[in-house]
Design a protein around this motif. Structure first.
Motif, PDB file in Angstrom:
ATOM      1  N   ALA A 154       0.845  -1.191   0.000  1.00 27.08           N
ATOM      2  CA  ALA A 154       0.000   0.000   0.000  1.00 27.08           C
ATOM      3  C   ALA A 154       0.876   1.235   0.000  1.00 27.08           C
ATOM      4  O   ALA A 154       1.972   1.246   0.557  1.00 27.08           O
ATOM      5  CB  ALA A 154      -0.936   0.002   1.207  1.00 27.08           C
ATOM      6  N   ASP A 155       0.377   2.282  -0.661  1.00 26.22           N
ATOM      7  CA  ASP A 155       1.036   3.581  -0.644  1.00 26.22           C
ATOM      8  C   ASP A 155      -0.018   4.650  -0.461  1.00 26.22           C
ATOM      9  O   ASP A 155      -1.153   4.345  -0.073  1.00 26.22           O
ATOM     10  CB  ASP A 155       1.854   3.799  -1.927  1.00 26.22           C
ATOM     11  CG  ASP A 155       1.001   3.628  -3.186  1.00 26.22           C
ATOM     12  OD1 ASP A 155      -0.253   3.641  -3.052  1.00 26.22           O
ATOM     13  OD2 ASP A 155       1.563   3.485  -4.280  1.00 26.22           O
ATOM     14  N   GLU A 156       0.325   5.892  -0.752  1.00 23.92           N
ATOM     15  CA  GLU A 156      -0.625   6.978  -0.545  1.00 23.92           C
ATOM     16  C   GLU A 156      -1.843   6.863  -1.462  1.00 23.92           C
ATOM     17  O   GLU A 156      -2.892   7.455  -1.189  1.00 23.92           O
ATOM     18  CB  GLU A 156       0.050   8.331  -0.773  1.00 23.92           C
ATOM     19  CG  GLU A 156       0.549   8.578  -2.190  1.00 23.92           C
ATOM     20  CD  GLU A 156       1.902   7.937  -2.464  1.00 23.92           C
ATOM     21  OE1 GLU A 156       2.418   8.093  -3.591  1.00 23.92           O
ATOM     22  OE2 GLU A 156       2.447   7.303  -1.531  1.00 23.92           O
ATOM     23  N   SER A 157      -1.731   6.095  -2.549  1.00 19.59           N
ATOM     24  CA  SER A 157      -2.853   5.938  -3.481  1.00 19.59           C
ATOM     25  C   SER A 157      -3.738   4.750  -3.149  1.00 19.59           C
ATOM     26  O   SER A 157      -4.804   4.595  -3.735  1.00 19.59           O
ATOM     27  CB  SER A 157      -2.325   5.776  -4.914  1.00 19.59           C
ATOM     28  OG  SER A 157      -1.589   6.919  -5.304  1.00 19.59           O
ATOM     29  N   GLY A 158      -3.313   3.887  -2.233  1.00 21.18           N
ATOM     30  CA  GLY A 158      -4.106   2.715  -1.868  1.00 21.18           C
ATOM     31  C   GLY A 158      -3.320   1.436  -2.019  1.00 21.18           C
ATOM     32  O   GLY A 158      -2.091   1.435  -2.196  1.00 21.18           O
ATOM     33  N   VAL A 159      -4.028   0.314  -1.958  1.00 19.51           N
ATOM     34  CA  VAL A 159      -3.410  -1.004  -2.081  1.00 19.51           C
ATOM     35  C   VAL A 159      -3.107  -1.280  -3.551  1.00 19.51           C
ATOM     36  O   VAL A 159      -3.851  -0.872  -4.438  1.00 19.51           O
ATOM     37  CB  VAL A 159      -4.347  -2.084  -1.491  1.00 19.51           C
ATOM     38  CG1 VAL A 159      -3.728  -3.470  -1.615  1.00 19.51           C
ATOM     39  CG2 VAL A 159      -4.662  -1.775  -0.037  1.00 19.51           C
ATOM     40  N   PHE A 160      -1.991  -2.014  -3.810  1.00 23.86           N
ATOM     41  CA  PHE A 160      -1.602  -2.262  -5.193  1.00 23.86           C
ATOM     42  C   PHE A 160      -0.988  -3.645  -5.332  1.00 23.86           C
ATOM     43  O   PHE A 160      -0.552  -4.274  -4.361  1.00 23.86           O
ATOM     44  CB  PHE A 160      -0.601  -1.206  -5.681  1.00 23.86           C
ATOM     45  CG  PHE A 160       0.742  -1.287  -4.994  1.00 23.86           C
ATOM     46  CD1 PHE A 160       1.753  -2.104  -5.504  1.00 23.86           C
ATOM     47  CD2 PHE A 160       0.993  -0.567  -3.829  1.00 23.86           C
ATOM     48  CE1 PHE A 160       2.983  -2.183  -4.868  1.00 23.86           C
ATOM     49  CE2 PHE A 160       2.217  -0.656  -3.192  1.00 23.86           C
ATOM     50  CZ  PHE A 160       3.222  -1.461  -3.711  1.00 23.86           C
ATOM     51  N   ILE A 161      -0.984  -4.135  -6.573  1.00 25.03           N
ATOM     52  CA  ILE A 161      -0.220  -5.311  -7.006  1.00 25.03           C
ATOM     53  C   ILE A 161       0.630  -4.861  -8.181  1.00 25.03           C
ATOM     54  O   ILE A 161       0.147  -4.153  -9.070  1.00 25.03           O
ATOM     55  CB  ILE A 161      -1.143  -6.458  -7.445  1.00 25.03           C
ATOM     56  CG1 ILE A 161      -2.121  -6.839  -6.343  1.00 25.03           C
ATOM     57  CG2 ILE A 161      -0.326  -7.672  -7.854  1.00 25.03           C
ATOM     58  CD1 ILE A 161      -3.181  -7.821  -6.804  1.00 25.03           C
ATOM     59  N   GLU A 162       1.896  -5.286  -8.187  1.00 23.35           N
ATOM     60  CA  GLU A 162       2.796  -4.868  -9.262  1.00 23.35           C
ATOM     61  C   GLU A 162       3.608  -6.069  -9.726  1.00 23.35           C
ATOM     62  O   GLU A 162       4.200  -6.784  -8.915  1.00 23.35           O
ATOM     63  CB  GLU A 162       3.713  -3.752  -8.773  1.00 23.35           C
ATOM     64  CG  GLU A 162       4.496  -3.083  -9.881  1.00 23.35           C
ATOM     65  CD  GLU A 162       5.221  -1.842  -9.376  1.00 23.35           C
ATOM     66  OE1 GLU A 162       4.587  -0.768  -9.319  1.00 23.35           O
ATOM     67  OE2 GLU A 162       6.401  -1.966  -8.998  1.00 23.35           O
ATOM     68  N   VAL A 163       3.602  -6.304 -11.034  1.00 21.49           N
ATOM     69  CA  VAL A 163       4.360  -7.388 -11.648  1.00 21.49           C
ATOM     70  C   VAL A 163       5.336  -6.774 -12.648  1.00 21.49           C
ATOM     71  O   VAL A 163       4.913  -6.068 -13.572  1.00 21.49           O
ATOM     72  CB  VAL A 163       3.436  -8.403 -12.346  1.00 21.49           C
ATOM     73  CG1 VAL A 163       4.262  -9.516 -12.990  1.00 21.49           C
ATOM     74  CG2 VAL A 163       2.443  -8.994 -11.349  1.00 21.49           C
ATOM     75  N   SER A 164       6.617  -7.054 -12.457  1.00 19.54           N
ATOM     76  CA  SER A 164       7.666  -6.524 -13.335  1.00 19.54           C
ATOM     77  C   SER A 164       8.452  -7.690 -13.916  1.00 19.54           C
ATOM     78  O   SER A 164       8.658  -8.721 -13.248  1.00 19.54           O
ATOM     79  CB  SER A 164       8.601  -5.586 -12.569  1.00 19.54           C
ATOM     80  OG  SER A 164       7.867  -4.526 -11.969  1.00 19.54           O
ATOM     81  N   LEU A 222      13.533  -3.620 -14.331  1.00 17.16           N
ATOM     82  CA  LEU A 222      14.258  -4.775 -14.863  1.00 17.16           C
ATOM     83  C   LEU A 222      14.461  -4.674 -16.359  1.00 17.16           C
ATOM     84  O   LEU A 222      15.140  -5.512 -16.957  1.00 17.16           O
ATOM     85  CB  LEU A 222      13.492  -6.063 -14.531  1.00 17.16           C
ATOM     86  CG  LEU A 222      13.268  -6.351 -13.043  1.00 17.16           C
ATOM     87  CD1 LEU A 222      12.430  -7.616 -12.871  1.00 17.16           C
ATOM     88  CD2 LEU A 222      14.601  -6.509 -12.323  1.00 17.16           C
ATOM     89  N   GLY A 223      13.833  -3.690 -16.993  1.00 21.33           N
ATOM     90  CA  GLY A 223      13.994  -3.490 -18.419  1.00 21.33           C
ATOM     91  C   GLY A 223      12.808  -3.892 -19.251  1.00 21.33           C
ATOM     92  O   GLY A 223      12.750  -3.570 -20.444  1.00 21.33           O
ATOM     93  N   GLY A 224      11.871  -4.630 -18.666  1.00 24.23           N
ATOM     94  CA  GLY A 224      10.714  -5.082 -19.421  1.00 24.23           C
ATOM     95  C   GLY A 224       9.453  -4.299 -19.084  1.00 24.23           C
ATOM     96  O   GLY A 224       9.475  -3.068 -18.930  1.00 24.23           O
ATOM     97  N   LEU A 225       8.356  -5.024 -18.941  1.00 24.58           N
ATOM     98  CA  LEU A 225       7.053  -4.416 -18.693  1.00 24.58           C
ATOM     99  C   LEU A 225       6.748  -4.405 -17.199  1.00 24.58           C
ATOM    100  O   LEU A 225       7.053  -5.364 -16.480  1.00 24.58           O
ATOM    101  CB  LEU A 225       5.960  -5.201 -19.440  1.00 24.58           C
ATOM    102  CG  LEU A 225       4.524  -4.697 -19.270  1.00 24.58           C
ATOM    103  CD1 LEU A 225       4.359  -3.327 -19.918  1.00 24.58           C
ATOM    104  CD2 LEU A 225       3.520  -5.695 -19.851  1.00 24.58           C
TER     105      LEU A 225
END
Length: 460
Positions: free
Chosen positions: A362-372, A426-429
């Motif tokens: 979570a950050d100031e914008s709310g809960v998140f999921i991030e895949v890199s 990491l260089g990708g998406l």
């Protein structure tokens, strides 16, 4: 069935009747006050008319009283209290009272009395109060009677007028009944009363949403049929090749291709079913009630399930460091599908020996999921199109259904979340699913025990 016309008729007649009765009450009180003032004047005038008369005890006193005065009683007393004269003997007649006006309750009724002294004698004129009340009530009834008699006529007029006023609703109903699945034109707003305009606009918005939904359904069916036709044709060809194989080795190779085609077709069908179940209004959403959950646990479970696929491509898959504040109210099964699609896509498009990181918090914008990932990424001009159903980039050599990110977007919208595509460190998406702050759930703020099942060598 509730009728607006009947409700309005009853309501208006009730209001009119109540208003009439209140007016009758006000009329009665006003008439009574006016009658009291008039009769008080008559009492005083009648008493003054006897001031020049001489009353003797035992004498005969005959006074001509007109019809209007027959309701009054006149008494005359000497100074010592001896009554010299009584005009109308009555039950409950009040005795000698103080001078001036007074209202006396004799136990058998109330009397209005006026007394005065003249030549040492006391003259007292009295009138029963019920006479005044009867006069006031008669005046009120005369005022109210026409309105009460007009109530049936008013009811008919109200019924007709309300019916005319509701005609626009009938017109809207007829216009809606003419709409079909292939003709969902908006309803006309001209010649519609201002009170009905909000209803017409709401119906037009509903028709527009229905039109887009039906169009999307038709497009989805057409695209699905088109997408399934190619793998099915390939399967048919592979079966023919297997049947014509000259030897066991060629037959085994043909069956291997056939199995791969079946896996791809099965994956496409499964993705189609998943997308259909996640669409708004489908029965699949009702099976799962949103509940508090930890994204960290779902991330750990998905990573554990995807590890064999990552190891087969020698991809370093694990969980990146998160904030730990990953509580969320949501559909656990749908979010598992979302994370699985994101991680599966990252593994599929990342070259062998690459790396895929999954983070939640979570950050100031709310809960998140991030895949890199460390794959080739997606050019900025294609990042919006990849959410379209069945869209696959021409430069991609990986086989897929083109539904993965469409499913991710559909599930995210159900959870009032946004999906953002960008460049990863990491260089990708980098794919980030950002949930609104209101979706966050209260609870302990710590990474769950599921982090223990993450691959070693990564911060948890």
């Amino acid at each position: 069935m509730t009728s607006i016309r009947r409700q309005l008729l009853l309501a208006l007649l009730s209001v009119i009747t109540l208003t009439t009765l209140l007016g009758a009450l006000a009329t009665y009180r006003t008439a009574r006050d006016e009658a009291n003032a008039m009769f008080d004047y008559q009492l005083r005038q009648l008493a003054l008319s006897f001031r020049d008369q001489v009353f003797r005890s035992g004498g005969q006193h005959n006074f001509a009283l007109d019809g209007d005065a027959q309701d009054f009683s006149i008494q005359v007393w000497r100074p010592d209290g001896t009554r010299l004269y009584l005009s109308h003997p009555r039950d409950g007649l009040p005795d000698k009272t103080p001078l001036g006006f007074a209202t006396i309750d004799t136990g058998r009724g109330k009397w209005r009395v006026f007394g005065m002294q003249q030549r040492g004698q006391t003259i007292q004129v009295a009138q029963p109060m019920h006479s005044r009340d009867e006069l006031a009530l008669a005046a009120a009834l005369r005022t109210v009677a026409p309105f009460l008699l007009m109530l049936p006529v008013l009811g008919v007029l109200i019924w007709v007028v309300v019916g005319r006023g509701l005609r626009p609703l009938d017109a809207v109903a007829r216009a809606v009944s003419t709409r079909t699945a292939v003709a969902l034109d908006p309803l006309p707003e001209n010649r519609v009363p201002s009170e009905v305009v909000p209803l017409v606009r709401a119906l037009n918005e509903l028709l527009d949403r229905l039109k887009h939904a039906l169009q999307a359904q038709r497009e989805f069916t057409a695209d699905a049929a088109h997408e399934l036709r190619t793998p099915l044709a390939a399967l048919s060809l592979q079966v023919q090749l297997a049947e014509r194989a000259p030897d066991a080795a060629a037959r085994a190779e043909a069956f291997g291709e056939l199995k791969g085609g079946l896996r791809r077709a099965t994956h496409s069908v499964q993705q189609l079913l998943t997308l259909a179940r996640q669409e708004p209004g489908s029965g699949g959403q009702a099976e799962h009630i949103p509940s508090p959950l930890r994204l960290g646990e779902l991330v750990a479970a998905v990573i554990a399930a995807q590890l064999p696929l990552a190891e087969a491509k020698d991809i370093d898959l694990g969980a990146a460091a998160g904030s730990g504040e990953d509580m969320l109210d949501g559909d656990e099964e749908a979010l598992r599908i979302l994370i699985t699609n994101l991680v599966g896509n990252a593994i599929r498009y990342t070259p062998a020996g690459g790396r895929v990181d999954v983070a939640s918090g979570a950050d100031e914008s709310g809960v998140f999921i991030e895949v890199s990932d460390s794959g080739p990424g997606i050019p900025a001009e294609d990042r919006q199109r990849v959410f379209d159903r069945f869209y696959r980039r021409a430069q991609s050599d990986e086989a897929g259904s083109g539904l993965g990110l469409a499913i991710v977007k559909t599930i995210a919208e159900r959870h009032r979340a946004t999906v953002q595509l960008g460049e990863a460190a990491l260089g990708g998406l980098r794919v980030r699913v950002q949930f609104e702050p209101c979706a966050a759930s209260s609870g302990p703020r710590a990474f769950s025990r599921a982090a223990a099942s993450l691959p070693p060598g990564r911060p948890s």
